[in-house]
Design an enzyme around this catalytic site. Structure first.
Site, PDB file in Angstrom:
ATOM      1  N   ARG A  15       2.641 -24.842  -9.141  1.00 40.46           N
ATOM      2  CA  ARG A  15       3.117 -26.059  -9.804  1.00 40.46           C
ATOM      3  C   ARG A  15       3.097 -25.855 -11.322  1.00 40.46           C
ATOM      4  NH1 ARG A  15      -0.782 -30.341  -6.896  1.00 40.46           N
ATOM      5  NH2 ARG A  15      -2.135 -28.492  -6.957  1.00 40.46           N
ATOM      6  N   HIS A  96     -11.289 -33.485 -11.397  1.00 40.13           N
ATOM      7  CA  HIS A  96     -12.223 -33.571 -10.259  1.00 40.13           C
ATOM      8  C   HIS A  96     -13.606 -33.076 -10.666  1.00 40.13           C
ATOM      9  CE1 HIS A  96      -8.947 -34.642  -7.568  1.00 40.13           C
ATOM     10  NE2 HIS A  96      -8.268 -33.589  -7.975  1.00 40.13           N
ATOM     11  N   ASP A 198     -11.747 -46.524   8.841  1.00 43.58           N
ATOM     12  CA  ASP A 198     -11.884 -46.970   7.458  1.00 43.58           C
ATOM     13  C   ASP A 198     -12.921 -48.089   7.404  1.00 43.58           C
ATOM     14  OD1 ASP A 198      -9.951 -46.550   4.782  1.00 43.58           O
ATOM     15  OD2 ASP A 198     -10.981 -48.480   4.818  1.00 43.58           O
ATOM     16  N   ILE A 269     -11.818 -32.176  -0.228  1.00 43.79           N
ATOM     17  CA  ILE A 269     -12.613 -31.061  -0.731  1.00 43.79           C
ATOM     18  C   ILE A 269     -12.627 -30.982  -2.257  1.00 43.79           C
ATOM     19  CG2 ILE A 269     -10.740 -29.364  -0.606  1.00 43.79           C
ATOM     20  CD1 ILE A 269     -14.472 -28.824   0.326  1.00 43.79           C
ATOM     21  N   MET A 301      -4.057 -28.038  -1.973  1.00 46.70           N
ATOM     22  CA  MET A 301      -3.117 -28.073  -0.852  1.00 46.70           C
ATOM     23  C   MET A 301      -1.664 -28.257  -1.286  1.00 46.70           C
ATOM     24  SD  MET A 301      -5.038 -30.188   2.190  1.00 46.70           S
ATOM     25  CE  MET A 301      -3.542 -30.254   3.190  1.00 46.70           C
TER      26      MET A 301
END
Length: 372
Positions: A15, A96, A198, A269, A301
């Site tokens: 990307r 993250h 959920d 993850i 991913m």
């Protein structure tokens, strides 16, 4: 403003932070954009396309980092990139940080101002810069999960959709947010038996209304998760706590009780994962077997479908890049509380409460930073 776009160097990450179309928008407003040579070549964005849009093309990443006031990336900076950051420079990318102390410490030491895509909010309480990649990862999770269930991949040899006279595979999705909903869409399309778990009853009602009888829902309790995971052929971890470490909802004992050859795809993850047995993997070596269960825990991913992902992400990030470039980061954040929520680190201090809490670090109030 001088904006730099380095080539991503994480394993099998293709990307790119800005598309040629985005560069054209920035240059038309009087900004200077420098793109590293080959940054978008793997997904069809040639250097010539960037030049035609008004960018300059640099041969070395050092040049991009040295000249840019605003660095726009996709993935978290790798150690050699962190070493190139400097005080007064703004980094805009996925970070993250809650699950990555080493990166956090490196960014704190750099003195740079770091804005994370994944904690920028919007007026609906959503995460507009995380949503496009959550959509991609959610849809991909079923695709890769179905592949991992194949026998030569270490799986149990189950066709997720089944065939006449043979039961379909059972998919359990932990989390009914953007990623989980997109995973459910794909799993239902495959013809699998799908259950979403959920903790929000309103969200479960929305899912039931959306999918009708094609999907089952469960309220998230330890007992419900344990029972569903035990029966699943494919478990998809799609849990998110914005900015914070993902709670470990699936214990090692639960994994041990799964059928050998079952599969776990842990989308969460990036934030630490929601399974006790999850550990980060790459596209070069995406899976491993633990307790007899195949685990797919790739931390980027969407990089596997890099062109689609870049276009989707670019659509979402461009308005914020324009705001940062037009107004400067301080004024842009004074005017937009949602962009301000993306401020994670500034001049050696953590400025996001969830990140600070996850890492046990002090937190500086963003309002204090902007008032300085």
């Amino acid at each position: 403003m001088r904006i730099g776009v380095p080539k991503e160097i994480k394993t099998h990450e293709y990307r790119v932070g800005l598309t040629p179309a985005a560069v054209h928008e920035l240059v038309a407003r009087g900004h200077q954009v420098m793109v590293q040579q080959g940054a978008g070549a793997a997904i069809g964005f040639a250097d010539g396309a960037y030049r035609a849009a008004g960018a300059t093309v640099a041969t070395a990443p050092e040049t991009v980092f040295a000249e840019a006031e605003l660095v726009v990336k996709v993935k978290e900076p790798q150690p050699e990139e962190i070493a190139s950051l400097r005080p007064g420079q703004v980094l805009f990318t996925y970070l993250h940080l809650a699950a990555d102390r080493a990166q956090t410490q490196g960014l704190l030491a750099s003195g740079a101002t770091c804005v994370a895509y994944e904690t920028v909010t919007d007026s609906r309480g959503s995460l507009p810069l995380l949503a496009p990649m959550s959509e991609v990862a959610g849809r991909m999770s079923v695709q890769v999960g179905a592949h991992c269930l194949e026998r030569e991949q270490g799986g149990a040899g189950i066709l997720l959709g089944g065939v006449p006279g043979v039961p379909a595979g059972r998919v359990v999705i932990l989390g009914g947010g953007v990623a989980g909903t997109n995973a459910a869409t794909m799993a239902v399309g495959f013809g699998a038996t799908v259950t979403v778990i959920d903790k929000s009853l309103p969200r479960l009602r929305e899912l039931e209304q959306q999918f009708r009888s094609e999907l089952h829902t469960l309220f998230a309790t330890t007992h419900a998760i344990e029972g569903a995971v035990h029966e699943a052929d494919l478990v998809i971890g799609a849990v998110l706590v914005p900015g914070a470490t993902t709670p470990r909802l699936v214990t090692r004992e639960m994994v041990r009780r799964m059928r050998p050859g079952s599969v776990i795809v842990d989308i969460a993850i990036d934030q630490g994962g929601c399974c006790e047995t999850s550990r980060p993997t790459t596209h070069a070596d995406p899976t491993y077997v633990d307790e007899g269960v195949v685990h797919y825990c790739v931390t980027n991913m969407p990089g596997a479908v890099a062109r689609t992902s870049t276009l989707a992400l670019g659509n979402a990030t461009l308005p914020f890049v324009l705001a940062l470039a037009q107004k400067g980061w301080r004024q842009a954040m004074r005017e937009d509380a949602h962009l301000r929520a993306g401020l994670n680190i500034h001049e050696g201090a953590v400025t996001h409460p969830a990140v600070a809490s996850a890492l046990g670090l002090p937190c500086r109030d963003p309002a204090e930073v902007l008032a300085a």
